[in-house]
Design a protein around this motif. Structure first.
Motif, PDB file in Angstrom:
ATOM      1  N   MET A 254       0.893  -1.163  -0.219  1.00 13.32           N
ATOM      2  CA  MET A 254       0.036   0.167  -0.195  1.00 13.32           C
ATOM      3  C   MET A 254       0.818   1.331   0.154  1.00 13.32           C
ATOM      4  O   MET A 254       0.377   2.449  -0.783  1.00 13.32           O
ATOM      5  CB  MET A 254      -1.006  -0.275   1.407  1.00 13.32           C
ATOM      6  N   ILE A 255       1.906   1.287   0.906  1.00 10.27           N
ATOM      7  CA  ILE A 255       2.658   2.562   0.810  1.00 10.27           C
ATOM      8  C   ILE A 255       3.175   2.982  -0.297  1.00 10.27           C
ATOM      9  O   ILE A 255       3.701   4.025  -0.821  1.00 10.27           O
ATOM     10  CB  ILE A 255       3.618   2.440   1.948  1.00 10.27           C
ATOM     11  N   VAL A 256       3.774   1.837  -1.062  1.00  6.75           N
ATOM     12  CA  VAL A 256       4.389   1.937  -2.739  1.00  6.75           C
ATOM     13  C   VAL A 256       3.322   2.748  -3.381  1.00  6.75           C
ATOM     14  O   VAL A 256       3.770   3.306  -4.381  1.00  6.75           O
ATOM     15  CB  VAL A 256       5.013   0.698  -3.275  1.00  6.75           C
ATOM     16  N   ALA A 257       2.282   2.317  -3.398  1.00  9.81           N
ATOM     17  CA  ALA A 257       1.160   2.792  -4.354  1.00  9.81           C
ATOM     18  C   ALA A 257       0.664   4.282  -3.877  1.00  9.81           C
ATOM     19  O   ALA A 257       0.702   5.383  -4.798  1.00  9.81           O
ATOM     20  CB  ALA A 257      -0.306   2.003  -3.931  1.00  9.81           C
ATOM     21  N   GLU A 258       0.952   4.587  -2.655  1.00  9.56           N
ATOM     22  CA  GLU A 258       0.686   5.926  -2.011  1.00  9.56           C
ATOM     23  C   GLU A 258       1.998   6.765  -2.770  1.00  9.56           C
ATOM     24  O   GLU A 258       1.786   8.217  -3.021  1.00  9.56           O
ATOM     25  CB  GLU A 258       0.832   6.065  -0.481  1.00  9.56           C
ATOM     26  N   ILE A 259       3.095   6.388  -2.442  1.00  4.31           N
ATOM     27  CA  ILE A 259       4.445   7.171  -2.938  1.00  4.31           C
ATOM     28  C   ILE A 259       4.513   7.381  -4.322  1.00  4.31           C
ATOM     29  O   ILE A 259       4.372   8.304  -4.960  1.00  4.31           O
ATOM     30  CB  ILE A 259       5.686   6.133  -2.766  1.00  4.31           C
ATOM     31  N   GLN A 260       3.724   6.368  -5.196  1.00  5.30           N
ATOM     32  CA  GLN A 260       3.517   6.505  -6.787  1.00  5.30           C
ATOM     33  C   GLN A 260       2.522   7.637  -7.008  1.00  5.30           C
ATOM     34  O   GLN A 260       2.473   8.270  -8.047  1.00  5.30           O
ATOM     35  CB  GLN A 260       3.534   5.214  -7.313  1.00  5.30           C
ATOM     36  N   LYS A 261       1.478   7.413  -6.286  1.00  7.77           N
ATOM     37  CA  LYS A 261       0.426   8.253  -6.228  1.00  7.77           C
ATOM     38  C   LYS A 261       1.112   9.942  -6.169  1.00  7.77           C
ATOM     39  O   LYS A 261       0.598  10.866  -6.856  1.00  7.77           O
ATOM     40  CB  LYS A 261      -0.849   8.164  -5.504  1.00  7.77           C
ATOM     41  N   GLN A 262       1.886  10.232  -5.185  1.00 10.59           N
ATOM     42  CA  GLN A 262       2.548  11.457  -5.128  1.00 10.59           C
ATOM     43  C   GLN A 262       3.252  11.867  -5.952  1.00 10.59           C
ATOM     44  O   GLN A 262       3.535  12.992  -6.445  1.00 10.59           O
ATOM     45  CB  GLN A 262       3.013  11.450  -3.513  1.00 10.59           C
ATOM     46  N   LEU A 263       4.306  10.907  -6.457  1.00 10.68           N
ATOM     47  CA  LEU A 263       5.173  11.060  -7.492  1.00 10.68           C
ATOM     48  C   LEU A 263       4.368  11.492  -8.847  1.00 10.68           C
ATOM     49  O   LEU A 263       4.723  12.427  -9.467  1.00 10.68           O
ATOM     50  CB  LEU A 263       5.940   9.635  -8.075  1.00 10.68           C
ATOM     51  N   ASP A 264       3.363  10.925  -9.259  1.00  4.25           N
ATOM     52  CA  ASP A 264       2.336  11.074 -10.340  1.00  4.25           C
ATOM     53  C   ASP A 264       1.881  12.746 -10.128  1.00  4.25           C
ATOM     54  O   ASP A 264       2.005  13.476 -11.082  1.00  4.25           O
ATOM     55  CB  ASP A 264       1.053  10.319 -10.353  1.00  4.25           C
ATOM     56  N   ALA A 265       1.533  13.176  -8.986  1.00  2.00           N
ATOM     57  CA  ALA A 265       1.208  14.495  -8.823  1.00  2.00           C
ATOM     58  C   ALA A 265       2.309  15.433  -8.869  1.00  2.00           C
ATOM     59  O   ALA A 265       1.959  16.644  -9.260  1.00  2.00           O
ATOM     60  CB  ALA A 265       0.517  14.760  -7.082  1.00  2.00           C
ATOM     61  N   LEU A 266       3.402  15.054  -8.606  1.00  2.82           N
ATOM     62  CA  LEU A 266       4.534  16.025  -8.501  1.00  2.82           C
ATOM     63  C   LEU A 266       5.133  16.095 -10.258  1.00  2.82           C
ATOM     64  O   LEU A 266       5.865  16.947 -10.349  1.00  2.82           O
ATOM     65  CB  LEU A 266       5.757  15.461  -7.722  1.00  2.82           C
ATOM     66  N   GLY A 267       4.800  15.184 -11.128  1.00  8.24           N
ATOM     67  CA  GLY A 267       5.321  15.259 -12.364  1.00  8.24           C
ATOM     68  C   GLY A 267       4.739  16.522 -13.101  1.00  8.24           C
ATOM     69  O   GLY A 267       3.738  17.109 -12.772  1.00  8.24           O
ATOM     70  N   ASP A 268       5.584  16.769 -13.957  1.00  6.48           N
ATOM     71  CA  ASP A 268       5.399  17.955 -14.906  1.00  6.48           C
ATOM     72  C   ASP A 268       5.428  17.354 -16.676  1.00  6.48           C
ATOM     73  O   ASP A 268       6.641  16.834 -16.874  1.00  6.48           O
ATOM     74  CB  ASP A 268       6.342  18.906 -14.832  1.00  6.48           C
ATOM     75  N   PRO A 269       4.422  17.285 -17.142  1.00  4.23           N
ATOM     76  CA  PRO A 269       4.510  16.876 -18.594  1.00  4.23           C
ATOM     77  C   PRO A 269       5.588  17.348 -19.594  1.00  4.23           C
ATOM     78  O   PRO A 269       6.252  16.805 -20.318  1.00  4.23           O
ATOM     79  CB  PRO A 269       3.027  17.042 -19.191  1.00  4.23           C
ATOM     80  N   ALA A 270       5.831  18.726 -19.340  1.00  8.56           N
ATOM     81  CA  ALA A 270       6.562  19.253 -20.159  1.00  8.56           C
ATOM     82  C   ALA A 270       8.283  18.646 -19.815  1.00  8.56           C
ATOM     83  O   ALA A 270       9.151  18.722 -20.793  1.00  8.56           O
ATOM     84  CB  ALA A 270       6.687  20.715 -20.124  1.00  8.56           C
ATOM     85  N   THR A 271       8.424  18.742 -18.611  1.00  5.55           N
ATOM     86  CA  THR A 271       9.827  18.136 -18.195  1.00  5.55           C
ATOM     87  C   THR A 271       9.989  16.698 -18.576  1.00  5.55           C
ATOM     88  O   THR A 271      11.171  16.230 -18.932  1.00  5.55           O
ATOM     89  CB  THR A 271       9.962  18.274 -16.441  1.00  5.55           C
ATOM     90  N   ALA A 272       8.802  15.979 -18.758  1.00  4.85           N
ATOM     91  CA  ALA A 272       8.913  14.687 -19.061  1.00  4.85           C
ATOM     92  C   ALA A 272       9.515  14.532 -20.343  1.00  4.85           C
ATOM     93  O   ALA A 272      10.163  13.548 -20.575  1.00  4.85           O
ATOM     94  CB  ALA A 272       7.466  13.903 -18.948  1.00  4.85           C
ATOM     95  N   VAL A 273       8.925  15.444 -21.195  1.00  2.00           N
ATOM     96  CA  VAL A 273       9.325  15.498 -22.723  1.00  2.00           C
ATOM     97  C   VAL A 273      10.865  15.553 -23.031  1.00  2.00           C
ATOM     98  O   VAL A 273      11.449  15.022 -23.580  1.00  2.00           O
ATOM     99  CB  VAL A 273       8.580  16.349 -23.560  1.00  2.00           C
ATOM    100  N   ILE A 274      11.263  16.634 -22.308  1.00  2.00           N
ATOM    101  CA  ILE A 274      12.642  16.758 -22.110  1.00  2.00           C
ATOM    102  C   ILE A 274      13.505  15.857 -21.615  1.00  2.00           C
ATOM    103  O   ILE A 274      14.618  15.361 -22.389  1.00  2.00           O
ATOM    104  CB  ILE A 274      13.013  18.173 -21.344  1.00  2.00           C
ATOM    105  N   LEU A 275      13.239  15.068 -20.473  1.00  3.52           N
ATOM    106  CA  LEU A 275      13.899  13.994 -20.018  1.00  3.52           C
ATOM    107  C   LEU A 275      13.813  12.746 -20.781  1.00  3.52           C
ATOM    108  O   LEU A 275      14.798  12.105 -21.202  1.00  3.52           O
ATOM    109  CB  LEU A 275      13.352  13.705 -18.728  1.00  3.52           C
ATOM    110  N   ARG A 276      12.599  12.527 -21.449  1.00  2.00           N
ATOM    111  CA  ARG A 276      12.653  11.477 -22.601  1.00  2.00           C
ATOM    112  C   ARG A 276      13.878  11.675 -23.756  1.00  2.00           C
ATOM    113  O   ARG A 276      14.370  10.703 -24.095  1.00  2.00           O
ATOM    114  CB  ARG A 276      11.338  11.217 -23.099  1.00  2.00           C
TER     115      ARG A 276
END
Length: 234
Positions: free
Chosen positions: A1-23
């Motif tokens: 459960m805690i891993v799912a909660e962490i990933q939910k937090q990470l998802d909220a912190l993500g930025d699509p524009a930055t993701a494009v640059i990183l890819r």
């Protein structure tokens, strides 16, 4: 459960524009070394900060995070592993080291290797036989070979260069650009601390070194000396 909660937090912190640059930066296109890797768009400083919050995770929980298809999740997992390793007793350090080597398929980009290999593999092997490094250097897996040379950074920082030079020698004919850069970088780090050790190695092997490996190794040399190496005049 805690891993799912962490990933939910990470998802909220993500930025699509930055993701494009990183890819793009981590070469995730077809046929590239990071092909298919997924990014949320979270910068490294944020992940380092989060690792301090989650360093109470168990090894199985951290392992679940390492198995994520998202690059940032895996990097966060490695930051947590480093914290667990550095604060662990002999038994837990042994367990983390073995866990790391068993899961190299998830440590599958240069930043994941570079941020962790010295702190776990190198630190564990510091007072032990170094045989695993030479086995990793012979691996068919690009990232395991990079782990082999980057793990020796732990030794270099403590004034021990033999294993770095030996692993470097075993990788001279490697066909991967990312290995050439890593080896050249480690040779340069040796030279920062003991220039004679680096130049002795270079004089023996520079003619057979891939060009980019040589360029990385001599990057800080005086320009005239750099040109002599590049033109085969040493």
């Amino acid at each position: 459960m805690i891993v799912a909660e962490i990933q939910k937090q990470l998802d909220a912190l993500g930025d699509p524009a930055t993701a494009v640059i990183l890819r793009r930066f981590f070469k995730t296109g077809p046929g590239e070394y990071g092909e298919g890797d997924l990014f949320r768009g979270i910068r490294v400083p944020m992940l380092r900060t989060l690792s301090k919050t989650y360093d109470h995770l168990t090894l199985p929980e951290t392992g679940k995070l390492l198995e994520s298809p998202f690059h940032e999740d895996r990097l966060l997992s490695l930051f947590i592993l480093i914290r667990l390793f550095s604060g662990g007793d002999v038994a837990s350090r042994d367990e983390i080291y073995r866990f790391y080597l068993k899961n190299t398929r998830f440590i599958n980009n240069w930043d994941l290797v570079d941020s962790s290999a010295e702190h776990i593999v190198g630190a564990f092997l510091w007072d032990k036989k170094r045989t695993p490094l030479y086995e990793l250097a012979l691996s068919q897996n690009l990232w395991e070979r990079r782990i082999a040379i980057l793990a020796t950074f732990h030794f270099v920082k403590r004034g021990w260069f033999t294993d770095t030079l030996n692993v470097a020698k075993s990788l001279l004919s490697d066909g991967e650009d990312l290995i050439h850069k890593a080896v050249g970088w480690m040779l340069r780090e040796v030279g920062k601390r003991d220039l004679e050790s680096e130049t002795s190695f270079l004089k023996a092997h520079y003619r057979e070194m891939p060009r980019i490996m040589l360029r990385y190794a001599i990057e800080k040399f005086p320009e005239a000396e750099r040109q002599l190496y590049l033109k085969g005049g040493i």
